[in-house]
Scaffold this motif. Structure first.
Motif, PDB file in Angstrom:
ATOM      1  N   VAL A 143       0.857  -1.179   0.000  1.00  0.00           N
ATOM      2  CA  VAL A 143       0.000   0.000   0.000  1.00  0.00           C
ATOM      3  C   VAL A 143       0.895   1.231   0.000  1.00  0.00           C
ATOM      4  CG1 VAL A 143      -1.906  -1.107   1.193  1.00  0.00           C
ATOM      5  CG2 VAL A 143      -0.114   0.009   2.520  1.00  0.00           C
ATOM      6  N   PHE A 144       0.370   2.334  -0.510  1.00  0.00           N
ATOM      7  CA  PHE A 144       1.080   3.592  -0.349  1.00  0.00           C
ATOM      8  C   PHE A 144       0.990   3.994   1.115  1.00  0.00           C
ATOM      9  CE2 PHE A 144      -0.301   4.052  -4.856  1.00  0.00           C
ATOM     10  CZ  PHE A 144       0.958   4.156  -5.415  1.00  0.00           C
ATOM     11  N   PRO A 145       2.053   4.534   1.694  1.00  0.00           N
ATOM     12  CA  PRO A 145       1.996   4.916   3.108  1.00  0.00           C
ATOM     13  C   PRO A 145       1.201   6.198   3.310  1.00  0.00           C
ATOM     14  CG  PRO A 145       4.153   5.373   2.212  1.00  0.00           C
ATOM     15  CD  PRO A 145       3.371   4.744   1.113  1.00  0.00           C
ATOM     16  N   PHE A 146       0.046   6.279   2.677  1.00  0.00           N
ATOM     17  CA  PHE A 146      -0.850   7.420   2.820  1.00  0.00           C
ATOM     18  C   PHE A 146      -2.140   6.924   3.461  1.00  0.00           C
ATOM     19  CE2 PHE A 146       1.190   8.596  -1.449  1.00  0.00           C
ATOM     20  CZ  PHE A 146       2.303   9.100  -0.814  1.00  0.00           C
ATOM     21  N   SER A 147      -3.159   7.776   3.514  1.00  0.00           N
ATOM     22  CA  SER A 147      -4.413   7.338   4.115  1.00  0.00           C
ATOM     23  C   SER A 147      -5.067   6.263   3.241  1.00  0.00           C
ATOM     24  CB  SER A 147      -5.357   8.518   4.264  1.00  0.00           C
ATOM     25  OG  SER A 147      -5.823   8.928   3.010  1.00  0.00           O
ATOM     26  N   GLN A 170      -8.031   6.124   2.233  1.00  0.00           N
ATOM     27  CA  GLN A 170      -8.784   6.798   1.193  1.00  0.00           C
ATOM     28  C   GLN A 170      -7.892   7.194   0.022  1.00  0.00           C
ATOM     29  OE1 GLN A 170     -11.148   9.836   2.934  1.00  0.00           O
ATOM     30  NE2 GLN A 170     -10.883  11.206   1.222  1.00  0.00           N
ATOM     31  N   LYS A 171      -6.758   7.768   0.358  1.00  0.00           N
ATOM     32  CA  LYS A 171      -5.899   8.280  -0.699  1.00  0.00           C
ATOM     33  C   LYS A 171      -5.326   7.156  -1.556  1.00  0.00           C
ATOM     34  CE  LYS A 171      -2.740  11.618  -2.119  1.00  0.00           C
ATOM     35  NZ  LYS A 171      -2.114  12.890  -1.897  1.00  0.00           N
ATOM     36  N   LEU A 178      -6.091   8.388  -5.230  1.00  0.00           N
ATOM     37  CA  LEU A 178      -4.954   8.914  -5.996  1.00  0.00           C
ATOM     38  C   LEU A 178      -4.961   8.398  -7.439  1.00  0.00           C
ATOM     39  CD1 LEU A 178      -2.370  10.611  -5.924  1.00  0.00           C
ATOM     40  CD2 LEU A 178      -1.145   8.609  -5.153  1.00  0.00           C
ATOM     41  N   PRO A 179      -4.976   7.058  -7.648  1.00  0.00           N
ATOM     42  CA  PRO A 179      -5.014   6.587  -9.034  1.00  0.00           C
ATOM     43  C   PRO A 179      -6.290   6.993  -9.759  1.00  0.00           C
ATOM     44  CG  PRO A 179      -4.732   4.735  -7.503  1.00  0.00           C
ATOM     45  CD  PRO A 179      -4.818   5.963  -6.682  1.00  0.00           C
ATOM     46  N   VAL A 209      -5.881  10.506 -10.885  1.00  0.00           N
ATOM     47  CA  VAL A 209      -4.865  10.662 -11.919  1.00  0.00           C
ATOM     48  C   VAL A 209      -5.370  10.167 -13.272  1.00  0.00           C
ATOM     49  CG1 VAL A 209      -2.621   9.870 -12.689  1.00  0.00           C
ATOM     50  CG2 VAL A 209      -2.930  10.582 -10.336  1.00  0.00           C
ATOM     51  N   ARG A 269      -9.414   7.912   6.862  1.00  0.00           N
ATOM     52  CA  ARG A 269      -8.293   8.849   6.861  1.00  0.00           C
ATOM     53  C   ARG A 269      -7.092   8.340   7.647  1.00  0.00           C
ATOM     54  NH1 ARG A 269      -9.050  14.347   5.588  1.00  0.00           N
ATOM     55  NH2 ARG A 269     -10.773  14.506   4.149  1.00  0.00           N
ATOM     56  N   ASP A 285      -3.798   5.958   8.339  1.00  0.00           N
ATOM     57  CA  ASP A 285      -2.736   5.498   7.472  1.00  0.00           C
ATOM     58  C   ASP A 285      -3.012   4.059   7.033  1.00  0.00           C
ATOM     59  OD1 ASP A 285      -0.114   4.994   6.363  1.00  0.00           O
ATOM     60  OD2 ASP A 285       0.487   6.773   7.493  1.00  0.00           O
ATOM     61  N   ARG A 325      -7.516  -1.241  -5.191  1.00  0.00           N
ATOM     62  CA  ARG A 325      -6.829  -0.192  -5.949  1.00  0.00           C
ATOM     63  C   ARG A 325      -6.641  -0.610  -7.404  1.00  0.00           C
ATOM     64  NH1 ARG A 325      -1.368   0.723  -3.461  1.00  0.00           N
ATOM     65  NH2 ARG A 325      -0.871  -1.105  -4.703  1.00  0.00           N
TER      66      ARG A 325
END
Ligand SMILES: Nc1ncnc2c1ncn2[C@@H]1O[C@H](COP(=O)(O)OP(=O)(O)OP(=O)(O)O)[C@@H](O)[C@H]1O
Ligand SMILES: [Mg+2]
Lengths: 259, 292
Positions: A108-112, A114-115, A119-120, A123, A154, A156, A172
């Motif tokens: 996973v991206f180390p973001f929330s 949700q993000k 994000l993808p 984009v 929200r 991580d 994702r």
């Protein structure tokens, strides 16, 4: 019967004479296989036999390692058009969006949470605002994660359990509307219940996507596979279909010999 | 055996951590002790009323306000030059440069980092001499020149820290963006930079700190004892570290020396404030990057 159906249909993905070298060490040699829509093809083989490398060759991720050399072709068919992805059939970023991948270890991206999904979506599909939230909920429901994360979107994503992370990765991947799914041991880090859930999800998904998966569990392979390719030292040494999969003992014997 | 070595290491770690705090506390405590008596409006503005001084209506004599503003301009200008260029170069080295180019350029960056600040000052001074003889006969050492030389001095730190904090991101994470089809630029913007932002912040902080304390460079490139607040980038200027140096070297009575200590406190406050601003900027950027 099935064989005739397959002959009429074109494969969604066909790998032909694919060889991969990492700094002159051959990792895959002359691998050929095809993927038909509505089927799950499972690759099995000992550790280090090149299974992950094979998956990464399909969406050209190997190229990110500077010392990697690839030859052969990978033909993809999308919306009735087909072409070799190694000969400029489509832009790299589109290829990787059309051929989704889930890694062996959840990434996973180390973001929330949700993000990770938005994000993808933002984009590529330019989705925004309320559509974005709706799409996110829909996808999370698809992978059976919504109930678990709806109150902590929200937080991580790295605070999720391994299994939850793996499902988030699948979500994702699905968010990008791919045509082919590459799954590198998608249930490796899961307990049997979550694994069963993902298996069910995959059986559901196979109607819509071409699926190429790697599995270490023979029992699981028997449950989900329509076809099995046995990989050893970078070569496909055996291809099995439904007939071989029906009888567990016979399957075991074939695998034992092939390993 | 294992236990003993474990304890020694733990003890040493505690000692060095404590030692660091103690050292910082002693230095700051000493400054406060010597300087606080002089820390008032008169220190900053001398006899000039402070409103008039801040608005620039009346010049300040005897106060450190011109030096305060000089240092502020200097730090701001040199950071504005060094931080963007440094971060961009660091990104280039980490993500775009080929392996050979990276080690070649890396060598020059290290060379620059090893240049003593007095040499950098001499370089600026010589550059002005050269300009006077050739293109610009009326060129003189000034705020802009000093800021440029300081920027050159801190540039390698910013480059190196940016580069290493991007390279420190584990490989799977660096490749993850590509696997969902991100282009190089998108991966950099949406994944690598947010993850490296904390490291890049410490580069910026180091640059600011270094720019605010350096005396050797500005000594040769435009600082003077009594210049007032510079009217433009091409004027001479005053600066706090130079003022401190000057007071410490040529004080006529103990009162003036104590004024030096108070000035040091002010300098410390400036860099502290700049650090805080940088931390807040980075925190809010990280929140934005990670949550939404
Ligand atoms: N980036 C790389 N650089 C060099 N060699 C690599 C790289 N990736 C894989 N290899 C080599 O390629 C071979 C196959 O690796 P791969 O990861 O494809 O195996 P695998 O079948 O997926 O194994 P496992 O079941 O353990 O995941 C291994 O010998 C490995 O050392
Ligand atoms: Mg693998």
């Amino acid at each position: 019967m099935e064989e005739t159906v397959r002959k009429i249909m074109e494969p969604i993905l066909s790998v032909e004479n694919l060889s991969v070298h990492f700094s002159d060490k051959p990792v895959l040699q002359d691998v050929s296989l095809s993927l038909w829509p509505g089927e799950i093809t499972v690759i099995v083989g000992p550790s280090g036999s090149g299974k992950s490398t094979l998956l990464r060759a399909v969406n050209r991720l190997n190229e990110l390692y500077p010392h990697c050399r690839t030859s052969g072709s990978v033909r993809l068919r999308i919306h009735g058009e087909s072409g070799d992805v190694y000969r400029g059939f489509m832009a790299l970023s589109e290829l990787r969006q059309r051929v989704g991948m889930v890694f062996q270890t959840p990434a996973v991206f180390p973001f929330s949470i949700q993000k990770n999904l938005t994000l993808p979506l933002q984009v590529y599909l330019g989705v925004n605002g309320s559509t974005l939230t709706e799409r996110m909920e829909e996808i999370l429901r698809d992978v059976g994660l919504w109930e678990e994360v709806k109150d902590r979107l929200r937080d991580d994503a790295t605070t999720l359990s391994g299994g939850q992370q793996q499902r988030l990765c699948i979500a994702r991947m699905l968010a990008l509307k791919p045509a082919v799914l590459l799954l590198d041991e998608p249930t490796a880090s899961l307990d049997f219940k979550s694994a069963a859930r993902i298996e069910k999800l995959l059986l559901n998904l196979k109607r819509r996507y071409g699926i190429l998966a790697v599995s270490h569990s023979l029992a699981q392979t028997r449950r989900i596979a329509d076809r099995v390719c046995v990989l050893r030292e970078g070569r496909i040494v055996q291809e099995l279909d439904h007939e071989h999969l029906r009888d567990p003992d016979a399957f075991q014997t074939i695998i034992d010999v092939a390993f | 055996m294992k236990r003993v070595s474990d304890r020694i290491v733990t003890g040493a770690a505690w000692l060095s951590g404590g030692g660091l705090m103690l050292a910082a506390a002693v230095v700051i405590g000493f400054l406060i002790l010597r300087g606080y008596k002089n820390l008032d409006l008169a220190l900053l503005f001398g006899d000039t009323p402070w409103q008039a001084a801040i608005m620039g209506e009346r010049p300040v004599f005897g106060g450190i306000w011109p030096a305060f503003m000089g240092t502020f301009y200097l730090v701001f200008l040199s950071s504005a030059m060094a931080i963007p260029i440094g971060i961009a170069s660091g990104i280039y080295l980490a993500e775009y440069a080929s392996r050979r180019l990276r080690s070649l350029l890396g060598f020059f960056v290290d060379l620059l980092a090893g240049t003593p600040s007095i040499v950098m000052g001499l370089f600026g001074f010589t550059a002005i001499l050269f300009l006077r003889k050739t293109l610009l006969p009326e060129a003189q050492t000034c705020l802009f020149l000093a800021a440029a030389c300081i920027a050159l001095l801190v540039l390698p730190y910013v480059i190196r820290i940016t580069e290493t904090s991007i390279e420190a991101i584990p490989e799977p994470l660096r490749l993850l963006g590509y696997s969902v089809g991100f282009t190089r630029w998108r991966n950099l913007r949406s994944v690598l930079l947010p993850l490296a932002s904390r490291g890049m912040l410490s580069g910026a902080i180091l640059a600011v700190g270094r720019a605010s304390e350096d005396t050797a460079v500005i000594l040769l490139t435009g600082v003077v004892a009594h210049a007032g607040i510079p009217g433009s980038m091409f004027d001479k200027f005053e600066a706090l570290p130079f003022r401190i140096y000057y007071l410490a070297a040529e004080y006529r009575n103990l009162g003036e020396l104590d004024q030096g200590f108070a000035t040091s406190l002010v300098l410390l406050c400036i860099s502290g404030t700049l650090f805080l601003i940088a931390v807040c900027l980075q925190k809010s950027a990280e929140m934005r990057w990670k949550r939404r």
